[in-house]
Design an enzyme around this catalytic site. Structure first.
Site, short mmCIF file in Angstrom:
data_model
loop_
_atom_site.label_atom_id
_atom_site.label_comp_id
_atom_site.label_asym_id
_atom_site.label_seq_id
_atom_site.Cartn_x
_atom_site.Cartn_y
_atom_site.Cartn_z
N ASP A 80 -46.81 12.50 10.61
CA ASP A 80 -47.26 11.59 9.56
C ASP A 80 -47.68 12.38 8.34
OD1 ASP A 80 -49.63 12.55 10.95
OD2 ASP A 80 -50.77 11.05 9.81
N GLU A 175 -52.15 12.03 12.57
CA GLU A 175 -53.13 13.11 12.48
C GLU A 175 -53.92 13.01 11.18
OE1 GLU A 175 -54.61 17.19 11.33
OE2 GLU A 175 -53.29 15.80 10.28
#
Length: 424
Positions: A80, A175
């Site tokens: 991400d 994350e």
């Protein structure tokens, strides 16, 4: 290096921005686009046991090619990108043989990546840089890490003369919003230790991070017509201001560095009747971390006492939640895993830069879930914004570090460094 460039560009051009307001995992459905691509790519290069679960956590195995017993190690990155800046329609620009001068990211908007401001650029004169076009972030955090892990595994598969034990790799969602390790199955991963490839400049090796907490503080008030408010109005905005002024002025992100902790106010909104203040609390030292949380409670108690008679109940409500802790506590007992990474860097000509992380990674949460997990450089700079860039040579060096760690572990370097670790 073209192979690394092509792989990296294929990842960053896929939008994987995460969303802190979402309750799903992954927090955005578009993260599946890269996750599914990675699964197919891992199978194509020859990795085994390639899996993806219902929350988009990817795991795969490179089997051992030695006959003796070697600890299973792992390498982890996240796919991400940060919601702090636009991550859609990324258009990477390749700057070969960087000349040390200003880089025009976007002529139309006069967006320039300049070494006069970003002095780290001068380290990479003569190298190939990948930058943004000035309108989005790049996504080197942490698609550079993914590129490096995949490339290293492919290299080991294609060069079986390099001996290594069993290696597990994993790629995680979310994350950037602090949830990357929340659904990570450590038992399924099955490694004795791992490394996140999620640092910045070449040589970074980190096994200390902040202890972290978030605080939401609600201030109540009483709204009365301002012309007739004397002795009656209680303005929650002003109470919030009083609260902020009680915090140490020199303990903010912009005034601290290294091991110094801070209070960081990142959201403030309200009206006369109610104001909400949100801040984060950070400190490497556990005692100082607890002291910071206690200060928040102490200030709230002081203001509540001040308004007890007039308001009749608590006028300030402070909610504090721990987010993650310093991985140092979990890594020190097995510090040989740091020494192996340090040795790997030195053997390929990289000077290790061992320093604390002024933040957190998946690794700090994983360390507390039973998987000690220091952090290694991925090569990028200026994360989470339009000035983000990564030198291709830095990504290649990270690939070399991964390969060397695998080789040293198979050679039994972990046993030698374990003795050193116990002495230290």
């Amino acid at each position: 290096m073209q192979h690394i460039i092509d792989r990296f560009v294929s990842y960053v051009t896929i939008d994987t921005e995460s969303d802190p307001s979402s309750n799903t995992t992954p927090s955005t459905s578009k993260q599946w686009d890269l996750a599914n691509k990675l699964v197919e790519e891992l199978k194509t290069i020859g990795l085994q046991d390639v899996t993806i679960d219902d929350k988009a956590y990817i795991m795969a195995t490179l089997p051992s090619n030695v006959n003796h017993e070697v600890p299973t190690i792992g390498f982890i990155s996240h796919f991400d990108t940060s919601p702090d800046f636009k991550g859609a329609n990324v258009k990477p620009q390749i700057v070969p043989d960087y000349d040390g001068k200003d880089i025009i990211l976007n002529a139309e908007q006069n967006i320039i990546l300049s070494p006069s401001y970003f002095k780290d650029l001068l380290q990479y004169k003569g190298q190939t840089l990948i930058t943004t076009d000035g309108t989005t972030l790049l996504g080197a955090d942490d698609k550079a890490g993914i590129t490096e892990i995949v490339t290293a595994m492919e290299f080991l598969i294609n060069n079986p003369e390099i001996k290594h034990g069993k290696i597990r790799i994993a790629f995680t969602p979310d994350e950037e919003i602090g949830r990357g390790a929340h659904h990570f199955d450590v038992e399924k991963f099955g490694a004795e230790w791992a490394y996140t490839m999620d640092g910045s400049q070449v040589g970074e090796l980190e096994y200390e991070n902040f202890n972290a907490a978030g605080a939401k503080i609600i201030f109540k008030g009483k709204s009365v017509h301002p012309g007739y408010a004397k002795g009656k109005m209680i303005n929650s905005l002003l109470i919030a201001n009083d609260f902020i002024n009680e915090l140490p002025k020199d303990e903010t992100p912009q005034e601290t560095k290294g091991y110094q902790g801070f209070f960081h106010i990142h959201h403030l909104s309200g009206s006369i009747e109610e104001t909400i203040l949100e801040l984060i609390i950070r400190d490497h030292n556990k005692f100082k971390f607890e002291k910071r949380k206690n200060l928040i409670a102490k200030i709230a108690k002081k203001i509540n006492k001040q308004f007890a008679k007039q308001f009749g109940e608590d006028i300030v409500v402070a909610e504090i939640k721990d987010q993650y802790y310093n991985m140092k506590e979990k890594v020190l007992p097995v510090k040989h895993i740091v020494f192996i990474a340090e040795k790997a860097m030195r053997e390929i000509g990289i000077k290790p830069i061992i320093k604390p992380i002024r933040g957190g990674t998946d690794g700090c949460q994983l360390s507390y879930k039973g998987l000690p997990c220091p952090n290694i450089f991925a090569g990028g700079h200026n994360f989470h914004g339009k000035y983000e860039y990564v030198p291709v040579e830095s990504m290649q060096k990270a690939v070399n570090v991964i390969v060397k760690i695998a080789e040293l572990t198979a050679d039994g370097a972990y046993q030698q460094t374990e003795t050193k670790s116990k002495k230290s």
